[in-house]
Design a protein around this motif. Structure first.
Motif, PDB file in Angstrom:
ATOM      1  N   MET A 118      40.108  40.443  37.583  1.00 48.96           N
ATOM      2  CA  MET A 118      40.977  39.327  37.928  1.00 48.96           C
ATOM      3  C   MET A 118      42.421  39.622  37.520  1.00 48.96           C
ATOM      4  O   MET A 118      43.353  39.310  38.255  1.00 48.96           O
ATOM      5  N   MET A 119      42.618  40.236  36.362  1.00 48.65           N
ATOM      6  CA  MET A 119      43.972  40.545  35.914  1.00 48.65           C
ATOM      7  C   MET A 119      44.637  41.587  36.820  1.00 48.65           C
ATOM      8  O   MET A 119      45.828  41.496  37.116  1.00 48.65           O
ATOM      9  N   ILE A 120      43.880  42.565  37.266  1.00 44.33           N
ATOM     10  CA  ILE A 120      44.425  43.558  38.195  1.00 44.33           C
ATOM     11  C   ILE A 120      44.802  42.877  39.503  1.00 44.33           C
ATOM     12  O   ILE A 120      45.879  43.113  40.062  1.00 44.33           O
ATOM     13  N   GLY A 121      43.930  42.024  40.002  1.00 44.32           N
ATOM     14  CA  GLY A 121      44.228  41.287  41.229  1.00 44.32           C
ATOM     15  C   GLY A 121      45.417  40.362  41.072  1.00 44.32           C
ATOM     16  O   GLY A 121      46.248  40.236  41.975  1.00 44.32           O
ATOM     17  N   ALA A 122      45.536  39.703  39.918  1.00 45.70           N
ATOM     18  CA  ALA A 122      46.669  38.801  39.679  1.00 45.70           C
ATOM     19  C   ALA A 122      47.985  39.576  39.684  1.00 45.70           C
ATOM     20  O   ALA A 122      48.993  39.092  40.215  1.00 45.70           O
ATOM     21  N   ALA A 123      47.974  40.762  39.125  1.00 48.19           N
ATOM     22  CA  ALA A 123      49.189  41.584  39.128  1.00 48.19           C
ATOM     23  C   ALA A 123      49.586  41.948  40.554  1.00 48.19           C
ATOM     24  O   ALA A 123      50.768  41.897  40.916  1.00 48.19           O
ATOM     25  N   LEU A 124      48.606  42.299  41.369  1.00 51.49           N
ATOM     26  CA  LEU A 124      48.917  42.657  42.759  1.00 51.49           C
ATOM     27  C   LEU A 124      49.410  41.453  43.552  1.00 51.49           C
ATOM     28  O   LEU A 124      50.301  41.574  44.393  1.00 51.49           O
ATOM     29  N   ILE A 125      48.844  40.291  43.274  1.00 55.37           N
ATOM     30  CA  ILE A 125      49.282  39.079  43.972  1.00 55.37           C
ATOM     31  C   ILE A 125      50.694  38.695  43.538  1.00 55.37           C
ATOM     32  O   ILE A 125      51.519  38.284  44.355  1.00 55.37           O
TER      33      ILE A 125
END
Length: 67
Positions: free
Chosen positions: A46-53
């Motif tokens: 989720m943290m990796i995805g949040a950074a990309l978003i």
């Protein structure tokens, strides 16, 4: 006139990341509730995805400031 359009453009650019983060965090909560044993891996992903978003929001900010 151009400054007003940039402000509107940045406002619209924040809608996408906001919706994306809301959906992602909500689905992570659902997955954690179903399988608590994988909460650590889900949080990391989720943290990796949040950074990309969040990159999308920053691109909207930069584009609004440049033009």
């Amino acid at each position: 006139m151009e400054g007003n359009l940039a402000t509107v453009g940045y406002g619209l650019a924040t809608i996408g990341p906001g919706v994306g983060l809301g959906i992602m965090i909500g689905q992570t909560q659902v997955a954690t509730a179903r399988q608590p044993e994988v909460a650590g891996r889900l949080f990391t992903n989720m943290m990796i995805g949040a950074a990309l978003i969040e990159v999308l929001g920053l691109l909207g900010l930069v584009a609004g400031l440049m033009f």
